[in-house]
Design a protein around this motif. Structure first.
Motif, PDB file in Angstrom:
ATOM      1  N   ASN A 125      32.966  61.485  24.338  1.00  5.82           N
ATOM      2  CA  ASN A 125      33.122  60.255  23.588  1.00  5.82           C
ATOM      3  C   ASN A 125      34.596  60.040  23.266  1.00  5.82           C
ATOM      4  O   ASN A 125      35.300  60.956  22.866  1.00  5.82           O
ATOM      5  CB  ASN A 125      32.308  60.313  22.293  1.00  5.82           C
ATOM      6  CG  ASN A 125      30.823  60.359  22.574  1.00  5.82           C
ATOM      7  OD1 ASN A 125      30.368  59.778  23.548  1.00  5.82           O
ATOM      8  ND2 ASN A 125      30.069  61.040  21.729  1.00  5.82           N
ATOM      9  N   PHE A 126      35.043  58.809  23.445  1.00  6.20           N
ATOM     10  CA  PHE A 126      36.479  58.567  23.357  1.00  6.20           C
ATOM     11  C   PHE A 126      36.706  57.139  22.922  1.00  6.20           C
ATOM     12  O   PHE A 126      36.080  56.211  23.431  1.00  6.20           O
ATOM     13  CB  PHE A 126      37.123  58.821  24.722  1.00  6.20           C
ATOM     14  CG  PHE A 126      38.606  58.586  24.760  1.00  6.20           C
ATOM     15  CD1 PHE A 126      39.457  59.420  24.069  1.00  6.20           C
ATOM     16  CD2 PHE A 126      39.124  57.543  25.500  1.00  6.20           C
ATOM     17  CE1 PHE A 126      40.829  59.220  24.120  1.00  6.20           C
ATOM     18  CE2 PHE A 126      40.494  57.334  25.557  1.00  6.20           C
ATOM     19  CZ  PHE A 126      41.343  58.175  24.867  1.00  6.20           C
ATOM     20  N   SER A 127      37.581  56.945  21.969  1.00  4.27           N
ATOM     21  CA  SER A 127      37.940  55.606  21.529  1.00  4.27           C
ATOM     22  C   SER A 127      39.449  55.476  21.648  1.00  4.27           C
ATOM     23  O   SER A 127      40.201  55.929  20.786  1.00  4.27           O
ATOM     24  CB  SER A 127      37.487  55.378  20.085  1.00  4.27           C
ATOM     25  OG  SER A 127      37.843  54.090  19.658  1.00  4.27           O
ATOM     26  N   GLY A 128      39.892  54.890  22.748  1.00  6.06           N
ATOM     27  CA  GLY A 128      41.327  54.817  23.010  1.00  6.06           C
ATOM     28  C   GLY A 128      41.804  53.385  23.122  1.00  6.06           C
ATOM     29  O   GLY A 128      41.030  52.427  23.112  1.00  6.06           O
ATOM     30  N   ASP A 129      43.099  53.222  23.251  1.00  4.34           N
ATOM     31  CA  ASP A 129      43.693  51.889  23.327  1.00  4.34           C
ATOM     32  C   ASP A 129      43.440  51.215  24.671  1.00  4.34           C
ATOM     33  O   ASP A 129      43.685  50.019  24.825  1.00  4.34           O
ATOM     34  CB  ASP A 129      45.203  51.988  23.086  1.00  4.34           C
ATOM     35  CG  ASP A 129      45.537  52.481  21.678  1.00  4.34           C
ATOM     36  OD1 ASP A 129      44.703  52.279  20.785  1.00  4.34           O
ATOM     37  OD2 ASP A 129      46.623  53.067  21.496  1.00  4.34           O
ATOM     38  N   ASP A 130      42.956  51.994  25.668  1.00  6.77           N
ATOM     39  CA  ASP A 130      42.763  51.420  26.995  1.00  6.77           C
ATOM     40  C   ASP A 130      41.404  50.749  27.159  1.00  6.77           C
ATOM     41  O   ASP A 130      41.065  50.281  28.240  1.00  6.77           O
ATOM     42  CB  ASP A 130      42.929  52.503  28.062  1.00  6.77           C
ATOM     43  CG  ASP A 130      42.005  53.693  27.855  1.00  6.77           C
ATOM     44  OD1 ASP A 130      41.189  53.646  26.911  1.00  6.77           O
ATOM     45  OD2 ASP A 130      42.111  54.664  28.622  1.00  6.77           O
ATOM     46  N   GLY A 131      40.606  50.689  26.109  1.00  6.68           N
ATOM     47  CA  GLY A 131      39.310  50.025  26.167  1.00  6.68           C
ATOM     48  C   GLY A 131      38.192  50.880  26.712  1.00  6.68           C
ATOM     49  O   GLY A 131      37.056  50.411  26.840  1.00  6.68           O
ATOM     50  N   CYS A 132      38.459  52.133  27.064  1.00  8.24           N
ATOM     51  CA  CYS A 132      37.436  53.025  27.613  1.00  8.24           C
ATOM     52  C   CYS A 132      36.605  53.615  26.472  1.00  8.24           C
ATOM     53  O   CYS A 132      37.145  54.035  25.441  1.00  8.24           O
ATOM     54  CB  CYS A 132      38.079  54.140  28.428  1.00  8.24           C
ATOM     55  SG  CYS A 132      38.983  53.530  29.878  1.00  8.24           S
ATOM     56  N   LYS A 133      35.295  53.652  26.667  1.00 13.86           N
ATOM     57  CA  LYS A 133      34.389  54.142  25.630  1.00 13.86           C
ATOM     58  C   LYS A 133      34.263  55.654  25.631  1.00 13.86           C
ATOM     59  O   LYS A 133      33.824  56.240  24.649  1.00 13.86           O
ATOM     60  CB  LYS A 133      33.004  53.517  25.826  1.00 13.86           C
ATOM     61  CG  LYS A 133      32.985  52.002  25.712  1.00 13.86           C
ATOM     62  CD  LYS A 133      31.592  51.464  25.977  1.00 13.86           C
ATOM     63  CE  LYS A 133      31.570  49.942  25.926  1.00 13.86           C
ATOM     64  NZ  LYS A 133      30.229  49.402  26.236  1.00 13.86           N
ATOM     65  N   GLN A 134      34.585  56.276  26.756  1.00 14.92           N
ATOM     66  CA  GLN A 134      34.440  57.719  26.870  1.00 14.92           C
ATOM     67  C   GLN A 134      35.743  58.330  27.360  1.00 14.92           C
ATOM     68  O   GLN A 134      36.538  57.678  28.030  1.00 14.92           O
ATOM     69  CB  GLN A 134      33.314  58.081  27.845  1.00 14.92           C
ATOM     70  CG  GLN A 134      31.937  57.574  27.423  1.00 14.92           C
ATOM     71  CD  GLN A 134      30.883  57.897  28.462  1.00 14.92           C
ATOM     72  OE1 GLN A 134      30.792  59.017  28.927  1.00 14.92           O
ATOM     73  NE2 GLN A 134      30.101  56.903  28.826  1.00 14.92           N
ATOM     74  N   TYR A 135      35.925  59.601  27.025  1.00 18.70           N
ATOM     75  CA  TYR A 135      37.107  60.314  27.510  1.00 18.70           C
ATOM     76  C   TYR A 135      36.970  60.624  29.000  1.00 18.70           C
ATOM     77  O   TYR A 135      37.918  60.513  29.761  1.00 18.70           O
ATOM     78  CB  TYR A 135      37.287  61.609  26.730  1.00 18.70           C
ATOM     79  CG  TYR A 135      38.413  62.476  27.248  1.00 18.70           C
ATOM     80  CD1 TYR A 135      39.740  62.150  26.982  1.00 18.70           C
ATOM     81  CD2 TYR A 135      38.155  63.613  28.010  1.00 18.70           C
ATOM     82  CE1 TYR A 135      40.782  62.924  27.462  1.00 18.70           C
ATOM     83  CE2 TYR A 135      39.191  64.388  28.502  1.00 18.70           C
ATOM     84  CZ  TYR A 135      40.501  64.049  28.221  1.00 18.70           C
ATOM     85  OH  TYR A 135      41.521  64.826  28.709  1.00 18.70           O
TER      86      TYR A 135
END
Length: 223
Positions: free
Chosen positions: A20-30
Motif C-alpha cells: 500500500n502506497f500513497s505517493g505524489d505520483d498518483g499510484c495507490k500501491q508501492y
C-alpha cells in the motif's frame, strides 16, 4: 548455513516492503503485481521420454493488477522470462539444484529468441496486435521426477528498476514498480510426487512450493 541465513534475509526484505502506497505520483500501491497465464500441456503428472511438452503464454497488453484496483497498459515490454528444471528424486544440495537443463531438449520458433545458458533457457515474448504471445516446447531425455519453473527475471532481487514504465488507464499512475507472476495452469501441479524425493527440503515444503501464488511451478514424472 551462511547461504541459508542470507536467503532468509533476502526473503524478509522482499516481503517486508509495503504494497500500500500513497505517493505524489498518483499510484495507490508501492508495488503492483500482474498474473500472466501459462499453459503446460499435457497436464498429466506422468510423461515419457520423447514426449513433447508445450508451454504457451498469451495475454493482452492491458492487465489488471492482482488487487483489481487499476487497469494498466503494457506497451512493448520486455518481460525477461526464462525456465529451468530441478531434479528432485536424487540427493542434491539446495543451492546447486538447477543443473539439469541437459536432461531436456528445448526448442521454439526463432521469433521468441531462445537463448540457452548453463542452467536456464531464456525467451522473449512476441508482441503483435496489442497481444503478447510465447510458445516453446521441451522433450525429456532422462527418467526422473522434475520441477519445471517458468518465471520472470524482474522478480530477482538484483533486477534494475530503471526501465519498463507502465501507465494506468486513467493516466494518474506511471510506475516501474511492478512484478509479473506466471501461473502455470492456474497453479495446477502434482505435489504428491514430492513424497518420493529423498530431499527433506521438498517433502517439507510441498504445500508451499505449489501454492497458487508460486511462479510457474509444475511437477511431473518422466518414465
Amino acid at each position: 548455513m551462511k547461504k541459508i541465513l542470507l536467503l532468509i534475509l533476502v526473503l524478509i526484505f522482499l516481503y517486508a516492503c509495503p504494497d500500500n502506497f500513497s505517493g505524489d505520483d498518483g499510484c495507490k500501491q508501492y508495488r503492483y503485481y500482474f498474473t500472466l497465464p501459462v499453459s503446460f500441456v499435457p497436464t498429466d503428472s506422468i510423461i515419457h521420454i520423447g514426449d513433447t511438452v508445450t508451454i504457451t503464454s498469451k495475454f493482452s497488453n492491458k492487465l489488471w493488477n492482482d488487487k483489481h484496483t487499476e487497469l494498466f497498459t503494457f506497451d512493448s515490454i520486455d518481460f525477461k522470462v526464462h525456465c529451468q528444471f530441478i531434479k528432485v528424486d536424487t540427493i542434491i544440495h539446495l543451492f546447486d539444484r538447477f543443473d539439469f537443463l541437459n536432461d531436456f531438449e528445448v526448442f521454439s520458433d526463432s521469433i521468441y529468441n531462445l537463448r540457452k545458458g548453463k542452467t536456464i533457457v531464456v525467451f522473449d515474448y512476441h508482441y503483435d496486435g496489442n497481444e503478447y504471445f510465447l510458445q516453446f516446447k521441451f522433450m525429456p531425455k532422462h527418467k526422473g521426477i522434475y520441477i519445471f519453473e517458468f518465471f520472470s527475471q524482474r522478480n530477482a532481487p538484483s533486477f534494475d528498476w530503471d526501465d519498463a514504465y507502465i501507465l494506468d488507464e486513467d493516466g494518474d499512475c506511471e510506475t516501474n514498480r511492478w512484478r509479473p507472476q506466471l501461473i502455470t495452469n492456474n497453479g495446477q501441479s502434482y505435489s504428491e510426487l514430492l513424497k518420493y524425493s529423498p530431499n527433506e527440503y521438498y517433502k517439507e515444503r510441498s504445500g508451499f512450493y505449489f501454492s497458487p501464488e508460486r511462479d510457474g511451478a509444475h511437477c511431473f514424472k518422466v518414465e
